[in-house]
Write a protein that holds these residues in place. Structure first.
Motif, PDB file in Angstrom:
ATOM      1  N   ARG A  36       0.805  -1.219   0.000  1.00 13.81           N
ATOM      2  CA  ARG A  36       0.000   0.000   0.000  1.00 13.81           C
ATOM      3  C   ARG A  36       0.841   1.273   0.000  1.00 13.81           C
ATOM      4  N   PRO A  37       1.930   1.382   0.784  1.00 13.24           N
ATOM      5  CA  PRO A  37       2.751   2.607   0.701  1.00 13.24           C
ATOM      6  C   PRO A  37       3.329   2.841  -0.687  1.00 13.24           C
ATOM      7  N   LEU A  38       3.723   1.767  -1.365  1.00 10.64           N
ATOM      8  CA  LEU A  38       4.243   1.917  -2.728  1.00 10.64           C
ATOM      9  C   LEU A  38       3.158   2.393  -3.675  1.00 10.64           C
ATOM     10  N   LEU A  39       1.939   1.849  -3.556  1.00  6.66           N
ATOM     11  CA  LEU A  39       0.851   2.255  -4.441  1.00  6.66           C
ATOM     12  C   LEU A  39       0.495   3.723  -4.254  1.00  6.66           C
ATOM     13  N   ASP A  40       0.462   4.178  -3.006  1.00  6.03           N
ATOM     14  CA  ASP A  40       0.120   5.583  -2.756  1.00  6.03           C
ATOM     15  C   ASP A  40       1.167   6.533  -3.311  1.00  6.03           C
ATOM     16  N   MET A  41       2.429   6.193  -3.118  1.00  7.19           N
ATOM     17  CA  MET A  41       3.494   7.087  -3.567  1.00  7.19           C
ATOM     18  C   MET A  41       3.604   7.094  -5.089  1.00  7.19           C
ATOM     19  N   VAL A  42       3.625   5.910  -5.696  1.00  4.64           N
ATOM     20  CA  VAL A  42       3.775   5.824  -7.147  1.00  4.64           C
ATOM     21  C   VAL A  42       2.540   6.370  -7.854  1.00  4.64           C
ATOM     22  N   GLY A  43       1.337   6.105  -7.298  1.00  6.24           N
ATOM     23  CA  GLY A  43       0.117   6.581  -7.926  1.00  6.24           C
ATOM     24  C   GLY A  43       0.066   8.096  -8.034  1.00  6.24           C
ATOM     25  N   SER A  44       0.402   8.793  -6.968  1.00  2.79           N
ATOM     26  CA  SER A  44       0.374  10.257  -7.003  1.00  2.79           C
ATOM     27  C   SER A  44       1.453  10.820  -7.918  1.00  2.79           C
ATOM     28  N   THR A  45       2.611  10.173  -7.956  1.00  4.43           N
ATOM     29  CA  THR A  45       3.705  10.678  -8.795  1.00  4.43           C
ATOM     30  C   THR A  45       3.389  10.502 -10.281  1.00  4.43           C
ATOM     31  N   MET A  46       2.858   9.332 -10.661  1.00  2.00           N
ATOM     32  CA  MET A  46       2.515   9.115 -12.064  1.00  2.00           C
ATOM     33  C   MET A  46       1.442  10.077 -12.533  1.00  2.00           C
ATOM     34  N   TRP A  47       0.495  10.397 -11.669  1.00  5.97           N
ATOM     35  CA  TRP A  47      -0.602  11.277 -12.063  1.00  5.97           C
ATOM     36  C   TRP A  47      -0.141  12.718 -12.245  1.00  5.97           C
ATOM     37  N   ASP A  48       0.826  13.174 -11.449  1.00  7.71           N
ATOM     38  CA  ASP A  48       1.262  14.567 -11.494  1.00  7.71           C
ATOM     39  C   ASP A  48       2.375  14.825 -12.509  1.00  7.71           C
ATOM     40  N   ALA A  49       3.046  13.771 -12.981  1.00  6.72           N
ATOM     41  CA  ALA A  49       4.240  13.979 -13.799  1.00  6.72           C
ATOM     42  C   ALA A  49       3.936  14.204 -15.273  1.00  6.72           C
ATOM     43  N   TYR A  50       2.737  13.892 -15.741  1.00  3.20           N
ATOM     44  CA  TYR A  50       2.458  13.945 -17.178  1.00  3.20           C
ATOM     45  C   TYR A  50       1.023  14.409 -17.380  1.00  3.20           C
ATOM     46  N   LEU A  51       0.850  15.459 -18.187  1.00  2.00           N
ATOM     47  CA  LEU A  51      -0.483  15.987 -18.464  1.00  2.00           C
ATOM     48  C   LEU A  51      -1.163  15.110 -19.511  1.00  2.00           C
ATOM     49  N   PRO A  52      -2.358  14.561 -19.223  1.00  2.00           N
ATOM     50  CA  PRO A  52      -3.000  13.640 -20.187  1.00  2.00           C
ATOM     51  C   PRO A  52      -3.355  14.337 -21.493  1.00  2.00           C
ATOM     52  N   ASN A  53      -3.193  13.599 -22.589  1.00  2.00           N
ATOM     53  CA  ASN A  53      -3.629  14.063 -23.898  1.00  2.00           C
ATOM     54  C   ASN A  53      -5.141  13.847 -24.053  1.00  2.00           C
ATOM     55  N   ARG A  54      -5.646  14.132 -25.232  1.00  2.00           N
ATOM     56  CA  ARG A  54      -7.097  14.060 -25.414  1.00  2.00           C
ATOM     57  C   ARG A  54      -7.609  12.627 -25.361  1.00  2.00           C
ATOM     58  N   CYS A  55      -6.931  11.686 -26.014  1.00  2.00           N
ATOM     59  CA  CYS A  55      -7.405  10.299 -26.103  1.00  2.00           C
ATOM     60  C   CYS A  55      -6.687   9.434 -25.076  1.00  2.00           C
ATOM     61  N   LEU A  56      -7.466   8.688 -24.282  1.00  4.28           N
ATOM     62  CA  LEU A  56      -6.942   7.809 -23.247  1.00  4.28           C
ATOM     63  C   LEU A  56      -7.522   6.412 -23.429  1.00  4.28           C
ATOM     64  N   THR A  57      -6.811   5.424 -22.935  1.00  5.05           N
ATOM     65  CA  THR A  57      -7.206   4.030 -23.078  1.00  5.05           C
ATOM     66  C   THR A  57      -7.303   3.378 -21.709  1.00  5.05           C
ATOM     67  N   ILE A  58      -8.352   2.584 -21.519  1.00  8.67           N
ATOM     68  CA  ILE A  58      -8.510   1.773 -20.311  1.00  8.67           C
ATOM     69  C   ILE A  58      -8.543   0.308 -20.729  1.00  8.67           C
ATOM     70  N   ASP A  59      -7.614  -0.453 -20.209  1.00  7.06           N
ATOM     71  CA  ASP A  59      -7.536  -1.875 -20.541  1.00  7.06           C
ATOM     72  C   ASP A  59      -6.821  -2.577 -19.402  1.00  7.06           C
ATOM     73  N   GLU A  60      -6.688  -3.879 -19.505  1.00 10.69           N
ATOM     74  CA  GLU A  60      -6.067  -4.692 -18.463  1.00 10.69           C
ATOM     75  C   GLU A  60      -4.752  -5.271 -18.955  1.00 10.69           C
ATOM     76  N   CYS A  61      -3.854  -5.511 -18.021  1.00  5.25           N
ATOM     77  CA  CYS A  61      -2.636  -6.251 -18.299  1.00  5.25           C
ATOM     78  C   CYS A  61      -2.484  -7.327 -17.236  1.00  5.25           C
ATOM     79  N   ALA A  62      -1.607  -8.273 -17.473  1.00  4.56           N
ATOM     80  CA  ALA A  62      -1.462  -9.425 -16.587  1.00  4.56           C
ATOM     81  C   ALA A  62      -0.010  -9.558 -16.151  1.00  4.56           C
ATOM     82  N   ASN A  65       7.591   5.018 -17.743  1.00  6.60           N
ATOM     83  CA  ASN A  65       7.009   6.368 -17.703  1.00  6.60           C
ATOM     84  C   ASN A  65       8.087   7.442 -17.765  1.00  6.60           C
ATOM     85  N   ALA A  66       9.196   7.213 -17.076  1.00 11.67           N
ATOM     86  CA  ALA A  66      10.289   8.187 -17.118  1.00 11.67           C
ATOM     87  C   ALA A  66      10.871   8.308 -18.525  1.00 11.67           C
ATOM     88  N   TYR A  67      10.960   7.183 -19.208  1.00 13.42           N
ATOM     89  CA  TYR A  67      11.454   7.219 -20.594  1.00 13.42           C
ATOM     90  C   TYR A  67      10.492   7.977 -21.502  1.00 13.42           C
TER      91      TYR A  67
END
Length: 424
Positions: free
Chosen positions: A63-89, A316-318
């Protein structure tokens, strides 16, 4: 380890010059890495609530990793117009109850993670891990609705276009997203609630390739067409009656003599063309992530998520580095194209820096003879429990036995001077 992939951790410190890595040996010892890996934890295990207690969390260990990484990924890149929701395994080796069977995926059995990715660059903005089916039937039925609303939280009123697969797409969900100022598109099951009765397959009948029917209610457009098979689609980001040309053929084949029909393409409604062009964000992210996997198989399920998020952060950094420079390589790079491999090598070098373990400095300062057998991985080690004849003594006409020898040469040798004498 993502660049230099070996089956086991210990092989990076092997004495064999064709397997061992000099940089790993110089940075830290194998025992130090093993201890760091064994004692890696992300939470306080003593205060973890057991199953059935108040405050139980199936993902408490990460849970600490999810909270920290989740907020960082959301703030580091401004979303473009088209987004995709799908699953990975994620393919685990240990035992974890939420493991899912997904026959339509290349990895049919694994841990499911839903992702919100950018359709153009493949950047992952947000993730959600599947931890099991809800106990309440009503909650289980609304699982897809909860997943989408949780992934797009914070995008309300920005008029983004969300593309998702048939597991999520439904008329009530698109109405809810449209009320929040978000457009959506995706294939759906005609049996779902709200789908027009007139467009259900039993009422439409047999369709020819390229033939389609549409219904509109407000901003929602329902479409049924035939491509390779019958496809039903619901969208709120396109108008009805607009047709595009997709790749394919109308009828016949080149061998039939109908050359005029070959290559013309099949007429397709605009919602399906938009879906095919933009439903690729998660696939792009998976392609970048699978190229250089970090971590190795283990029996603890939560470690797979640790390596998954470490790898996802590198990807994401790349993407951020590539998008911020407009595709041009960074300063000091002499190649034509700065790929993910170059980025990972530079990242590892910057993380290591000038650090050098004490054992590594001793080994770097130690002078060895160029012809020494130790330089090429030859060691005097225990070969077996049963003693065998010494090869060096046998060559001299003597008979001596030993349990020691050289595994590289696969011979038994005495512990005295036979080792160095044999390797001369």
């Amino acid at each position: 380890m993502g660049i230099n992939q070996l089956p086991e951790y210990g092989m990076y410190w092997a004495s064999d010059i064709f397997i061992g890595n000099a940089g790993f040996k110089k940075t830290m010892t194998a025992r130090r890495f093993e201890k760091l890996n064994q004692n890696l934890h992300l939470c306080d295990r003593e205060s973890e609530p057991s199953k059935g207690e108040l405050g139980y969390d199936g993902l408490y260990k990460i849970r600490p990793l999810l909270d920290m990484v989740g907020s960082t990924m959301w703030d580091a890149y401004l979303p473009n117009r088209c987004l995709t929701i799908d699953e990975c395994a994620i393919a685990p080796k240990g035992r974890f109850s939420p493991t899912q069977y997904m026959p339509s995926k290349p990895l049919r059995k694994g841990l499911k993670v839903w992702m919100l990715c950018d359709s153009r660059s493949g950047y992952c903005h947000r993730t959600r891990i599947y931890v099991g089916k809800p106990s309440d039937d009503l909650a289980a039925a609304a699982l897809s609705h909860k997943v989408v609303t949780s992934l797009v939280r914070g995008l309300e009123g920005r008029h983004h276009h969300i593309f998702m697969d048939s597991f999520f797409t439904s008329v009530p969900l698109l109405q809810h997203l449209l009320h929040q100022g978000l457009y959506a598109c995706g294939p759906t099951n005609p049996c779902r609630r709200g789908y027009p009765e007139a467009l259900k397959p039993r009422n439409v009948g047999k369709l020819a390739p390229g033939e389609f029917y549409q219904c509109q209610h407000g901003n929602l457009v329902a479409t049924i067409t035939k491509d390779a098979k019958i496809v039903s689609c619901v969208s709120s980001n396109s108008a009805p009656g607009i047709v595009g040309i997709g790749p394919g053929k109308l009828d016949g084949d080149a061998s039939d003599g109908d050359c005029g029909l070959v290559g013309l393409g099949i007429p397709r409604p605009l919602p399906l063309l938009l879906y095919q062009e933009n439903m690729r964000g998660v696939d792009l992210c998976d392609q970048l992530r699978e190229c250089y996997q970090v971590g190795r198989p283990c029996k603890k399920w939560w470690r797979y998520f640790v390596w998954f998020y470490v790898n996802l952060c590198i990807v994401n950094a790349y993407v951020v580095q590539r998008e911020s420079r407009g595709g041009s390589p960074p300063a000091g790079f002499n190649g034509k194209q700065f790929t993910q491999r170059h980025f990972r090598i530079r990242l590892a070098q910057q993380l290591i820096g000038d650090y050098q373990g004490a054992r590594g400095m001793e080994r770097a300062a130690r002078k060895r003879h160029a012809d020494s057998p130790l330089e090429y991985g030859h060691r005097l080690e225990r070969m077996s429990e049963r003693s065998r004849r010494c090869r060096n003594c046998t060559n001299k006409g003597l008979r001596h036995e030993s349990v020691f020898g050289c595994k590289i040469c696969n011979v038994h040798l005495c512990r005295g001077g036979c080792f160095s004498e044999f390797h001369k």
